[in-house]
Design a protein around this motif. Structure first.
Motif, PDB file in Angstrom:
ATOM      1  N   ASN A 119       1.377  -1.445  -0.245  1.00 46.86           N
ATOM      2  CA  ASN A 119      -0.236  -0.087  -0.109  1.00 46.86           C
ATOM      3  C   ASN A 119       0.494   1.223   0.095  1.00 46.86           C
ATOM      4  OD1 ASN A 119      -2.038  -1.123  -0.480  1.00 46.86           O
ATOM      5  ND2 ASN A 119      -2.239  -1.344   2.048  1.00 46.86           N
ATOM      6  N   VAL A 120       1.580   1.341   0.138  1.00 44.25           N
ATOM      7  CA  VAL A 120       2.369   3.193   0.673  1.00 44.25           C
ATOM      8  C   VAL A 120       4.009   2.609  -0.675  1.00 44.25           C
ATOM      9  CG1 VAL A 120       2.901   2.484   3.153  1.00 44.25           C
ATOM     10  CG2 VAL A 120       4.648   1.248   2.179  1.00 44.25           C
ATOM     11  N   MET A 121       3.599   1.207  -0.965  1.00 46.56           N
ATOM     12  CA  MET A 121       4.957   1.427  -2.602  1.00 46.56           C
ATOM     13  C   MET A 121       4.793   2.721  -3.130  1.00 46.56           C
ATOM     14  SD  MET A 121       8.067   0.768  -1.525  1.00 46.56           S
ATOM     15  CE  MET A 121       8.118   0.065  -3.572  1.00 46.56           C
ATOM     16  N   PRO A 122       3.779   2.875  -4.145  1.00 48.89           N
ATOM     17  CA  PRO A 122       3.261   3.353  -4.907  1.00 48.89           C
ATOM     18  C   PRO A 122       4.153   5.314  -4.729  1.00 48.89           C
ATOM     19  CG  PRO A 122       1.496   2.723  -4.648  1.00 48.89           C
ATOM     20  CD  PRO A 122       2.329   2.583  -3.992  1.00 48.89           C
ATOM     21  N   LEU A 123       3.339   5.190  -3.252  1.00 48.73           N
ATOM     22  CA  LEU A 123       4.101   7.188  -2.545  1.00 48.73           C
ATOM     23  C   LEU A 123       5.759   6.293  -2.223  1.00 48.73           C
ATOM     24  CD1 LEU A 123       1.745   7.941  -0.720  1.00 48.73           C
ATOM     25  CD2 LEU A 123       1.642   9.017  -2.254  1.00 48.73           C
ATOM     26  N   GLY A 142       4.172 -15.283   3.276  1.00 49.82           N
ATOM     27  CA  GLY A 142       3.126 -16.826   4.129  1.00 49.82           C
ATOM     28  C   GLY A 142       3.988 -16.282   5.859  1.00 49.82           C
ATOM     29  N   LEU A 143       4.308 -14.938   6.196  1.00 48.99           N
ATOM     30  CA  LEU A 143       4.210 -14.399   7.710  1.00 48.99           C
ATOM     31  C   LEU A 143       3.546 -14.361   8.009  1.00 48.99           C
ATOM     32  CD1 LEU A 143       6.639 -11.345   7.069  1.00 48.99           C
ATOM     33  CD2 LEU A 143       7.836 -14.155   7.818  1.00 48.99           C
ATOM     34  N   PRO A 144       3.455 -14.506   9.299  1.00 46.39           N
ATOM     35  CA  PRO A 144       2.354 -13.962   9.861  1.00 46.39           C
ATOM     36  C   PRO A 144       1.944 -12.230  10.365  1.00 46.39           C
ATOM     37  CG  PRO A 144       3.936 -15.186  11.674  1.00 46.39           C
ATOM     38  CD  PRO A 144       4.796 -14.476  10.153  1.00 46.39           C
ATOM     39  N   HIS A 145       0.377 -12.874  10.270  1.00 53.00           N
ATOM     40  CA  HIS A 145      -0.307 -11.736  10.181  1.00 53.00           C
ATOM     41  C   HIS A 145      -0.328  -9.977  11.326  1.00 53.00           C
ATOM     42  CE1 HIS A 145      -3.017 -12.253   6.755  1.00 53.00           C
ATOM     43  NE2 HIS A 145      -2.033 -12.728   6.702  1.00 53.00           N
ATOM     44  N   VAL A 146      -0.342  -8.680  11.530  1.00 55.89           N
ATOM     45  CA  VAL A 146      -0.520  -8.538  12.398  1.00 55.89           C
ATOM     46  C   VAL A 146      -1.680  -7.490  13.015  1.00 55.89           C
ATOM     47  CG1 VAL A 146       2.171  -7.285  11.973  1.00 55.89           C
ATOM     48  CG2 VAL A 146       0.621  -6.760  10.930  1.00 55.89           C
ATOM     49  N   LEU A 147      -1.853  -7.163  14.105  1.00 59.98           N
ATOM     50  CA  LEU A 147      -3.184  -6.703  14.841  1.00 59.98           C
ATOM     51  C   LEU A 147      -3.337  -4.923  14.431  1.00 59.98           C
ATOM     52  CD1 LEU A 147      -5.945  -7.234  15.068  1.00 59.98           C
ATOM     53  CD2 LEU A 147      -5.762  -6.725  17.180  1.00 59.98           C
ATOM     54  N   CYS A 148      -3.122  -4.203  13.391  1.00 65.12           N
ATOM     55  CA  CYS A 148      -3.312  -3.012  14.258  1.00 65.12           C
ATOM     56  C   CYS A 148      -4.658  -1.563  13.281  1.00 65.12           C
ATOM     57  CB  CYS A 148      -1.652  -3.016  12.942  1.00 65.12           C
ATOM     58  SG  CYS A 148      -1.933  -3.388  11.208  1.00 65.12           S
ATOM     59  N   ASP A 149      -4.120  -0.359  13.423  1.00 64.30           N
ATOM     60  CA  ASP A 149      -4.662   0.516  12.613  1.00 64.30           C
ATOM     61  C   ASP A 149      -4.000   0.455  10.916  1.00 64.30           C
ATOM     62  OD1 ASP A 149      -5.453   3.260  11.754  1.00 64.30           O
ATOM     63  OD2 ASP A 149      -6.351   3.589  13.282  1.00 64.30           O
ATOM     64  N   ARG A 150      -4.317   0.300   9.658  1.00 65.29           N
ATOM     65  CA  ARG A 150      -3.798   0.129   8.812  1.00 65.29           C
ATOM     66  C   ARG A 150      -3.352   1.153   8.144  1.00 65.29           C
ATOM     67  NH1 ARG A 150      -6.467  -3.701   4.113  1.00 65.29           N
ATOM     68  NH2 ARG A 150      -5.597  -2.758   2.796  1.00 65.29           N
ATOM     69  N   THR A 151      -4.302   2.312   7.762  1.00 66.30           N
ATOM     70  CA  THR A 151      -3.995   4.440   7.746  1.00 66.30           C
ATOM     71  C   THR A 151      -2.714   4.007   8.528  1.00 66.30           C
ATOM     72  OG1 THR A 151      -5.887   4.075   7.086  1.00 66.30           O
ATOM     73  CG2 THR A 151      -4.795   5.693   7.091  1.00 66.30           C
ATOM     74  N   MET A 152      -2.505   4.301   9.799  1.00 66.07           N
ATOM     75  CA  MET A 152      -1.676   4.258  11.086  1.00 66.07           C
ATOM     76  C   MET A 152      -0.568   4.449  10.253  1.00 66.07           C
ATOM     77  SD  MET A 152      -3.579   7.150  11.931  1.00 66.07           S
ATOM     78  CE  MET A 152      -1.729   8.263  12.838  1.00 66.07           C
ATOM     79  N   VAL A 153      -0.249   2.633  10.702  1.00 67.24           N
ATOM     80  CA  VAL A 153       0.896   1.903  10.629  1.00 67.24           C
ATOM     81  C   VAL A 153       1.425   1.934   8.751  1.00 67.24           C
ATOM     82  CG1 VAL A 153       2.146  -0.099  10.140  1.00 67.24           C
ATOM     83  CG2 VAL A 153       0.326   0.648  12.231  1.00 67.24           C
ATOM     84  N   GLU A 154       0.624   2.924   8.411  1.00 64.86           N
ATOM     85  CA  GLU A 154       1.198   3.175   6.596  1.00 64.86           C
ATOM     86  C   GLU A 154       1.842   4.635   7.121  1.00 64.86           C
ATOM     87  OE1 GLU A 154      -2.652   0.269   4.320  1.00 64.86           O
ATOM     88  OE2 GLU A 154      -2.397   2.219   3.578  1.00 64.86           O
ATOM     89  N   GLN A 155       0.758   5.453   7.778  1.00 68.81           N
ATOM     90  CA  GLN A 155       2.063   6.443   7.737  1.00 68.81           C
ATOM     91  C   GLN A 155       3.312   6.339   8.173  1.00 68.81           C
ATOM     92  OE1 GLN A 155      -0.065   7.560   5.929  1.00 68.81           O
ATOM     93  NE2 GLN A 155       0.985   9.613   6.583  1.00 68.81           N
ATOM     94  N   GLY A 225       8.750  18.901  11.100  1.00 68.62           N
ATOM     95  CA  GLY A 225       9.288  17.664  12.725  1.00 68.62           C
ATOM     96  C   GLY A 225       8.204  16.909  13.886  1.00 68.62           C
ATOM     97  N   LEU A 226       6.976  16.691  13.206  1.00 71.24           N
ATOM     98  CA  LEU A 226       6.072  16.018  13.241  1.00 71.24           C
ATOM     99  C   LEU A 226       6.734  14.722  13.270  1.00 71.24           C
ATOM    100  CD1 LEU A 226       3.261  18.353  12.696  1.00 71.24           C
ATOM    101  CD2 LEU A 226       4.241  17.867  14.844  1.00 71.24           C
ATOM    102  N   GLY A 227       6.846  14.185  12.262  1.00 72.67           N
ATOM    103  CA  GLY A 227       7.015  12.646  11.618  1.00 72.67           C
ATOM    104  C   GLY A 227       7.028  11.709  12.826  1.00 72.67           C
ATOM    105  N   LEU A 228       8.497  11.843  13.532  1.00 70.36           N
ATOM    106  CA  LEU A 228       9.079  10.816  14.202  1.00 70.36           C
ATOM    107  C   LEU A 228       8.471  10.612  15.526  1.00 70.36           C
ATOM    108  CD1 LEU A 228      12.390  11.023  14.248  1.00 70.36           C
ATOM    109  CD2 LEU A 228      11.072   9.029  13.621  1.00 70.36           C
ATOM    110  N   SER A 229       7.415  12.155  16.306  1.00 75.77           N
ATOM    111  CA  SER A 229       7.369  11.669  17.349  1.00 75.77           C
ATOM    112  C   SER A 229       5.150  11.452  17.091  1.00 75.77           C
ATOM    113  CB  SER A 229       6.743  13.225  18.542  1.00 75.77           C
ATOM    114  OG  SER A 229       5.280  13.864  17.725  1.00 75.77           O
TER     115      SER A 229
END
Ligand code: ADP
Length: 261
Positions: A119-123, A142-155, A225-229
């Motif tokens: 999902n993030v590769m095009p950008l 075939g890696l195990p799946h994760v449980l997450c808020d997709r949009t935020m983790v993509e960010q 200066g907001l990205g990492l925080s």
């Protein structure tokens, strides 16, 4: 015997106080990021809605132009459509940040690590092309799946990738950005996946490591200066950990963990 007991009790109290101190700090960080996120979402929604509606309007006009130059009209139509899609994505990001900060409607889903990267590769690829960076993906199937808020983790992935690519803008000899996903060796209880973003850029000076996560800390002319925080807040909200260290022979490795489903 009693001396031993006394010491361990004291240790336990110290440990408890340290844990509650850390929780307090995490809450304070969340509050700061939350305020900024609310402000940004408020300010950005209107121009985004305008972009989306101009894109739709232009597409309608183009429709009529198809008769005179169909080829040109098709290319413009594609470009307009992409503008519309990206404006829509930005809108979703804003909504997601807003919900995330208010801790309501946290949409955690079961997702394959590869899907997050796809999902993030095009950008990422778009920016990589602009900056002359090669992107290497290492994510086994075939890696195990994760449980997450997709949009935020993509960010988070986007922010870390963008930082890595920008760090390779000077006279970096090899400009490769590596995105890697792997399983964390199991300990007890919850199992984790690790996402790694490694660059070969200028690295991070020792004296800066303390300040990196402070909101508004930036060394870039046009940085916010907001990205990492925000990245750290998102990862911690999932119970994970965001870390960084030097890459070999040069550059920086950022990594974060997310819970497996
Ligand atoms: P911004 O990118 O807007 O500056 P961030 O919070 O994402 O905000 O980053 C803060 C600072 O951390 C950057 O300005 C940069 O100095 C440093 N930094 C972040 N990632 C890297 C990296 N991969 N390599 C070197 N420095 C980095």
């Amino acid at each position: 015997m009693s001396a031993v007991l006394d010491v361990s009790e004291q240790r336990r109290v110290e440990e408890l106080s340290r844990a509650s101190q850390e929780r307090l700090q995490a809450t304070a960080r969340l509050a700061t990021v939350g305020e900024m996120a609310s402000l940004l979402s408020h300010e950005l929604n209107q121009p985004l809605a305008a972009i989306a509606s101009y894109a739709t309007g232009s597409m309608n006009l183009l429709h009529e132009a198809t008769l005179t130059d169909p080829q040109l009209a098709t290319s413009l139509n594609d470009a307009m459509q992409r503008i519309g899609q990206q404006a829509e994505r930005a809108g979703k990001v804003i909504k997601s940040v807003h919900d995330f900060v208010r801790r309501r409607d946290q949409s955690r889903v079961d997702v394959a690590p590869r899907t997050l990267l796809d999902n993030v590769m095009p950008l990422v690829a778009l920016q990589a092309r602009k900056l002359g960076v090669r992107v290497e993906l290492r994510c086994a199937t075939g890696l195990p799946h994760v449980l997450c808020d997709r949009t935020m983790v993509e960010q988070v992935l986007l922010n870390l990738s963008r930082n890595g690519m920008q760090a390779m803008q000077d006279d970096t000899p090899y400009k490769t950005l590596t995105l890697l996903v792997r399983t964390v060796p199991p300990t007890t209880g919850q199992q984790w996946m690790e996402f790694v973003v490694a660059d070969q850029g200028h690295g991070i000076a020792e004296e800066l490591t303390e300040k990196l996560f402070t909101p508004f800390f930036t060394t870039k002319e046009e940085g916010m200066g907001l990205g990492l925080s925000l990245c750290r807040t998102v990862v911690e909200q999932h119970g994970g950990l965001l870390q960084h260290g030097p890459n070999q022979p040069r550059g920086t490795v950022f990594s974060f963990t997310l819970p497996q489903t």
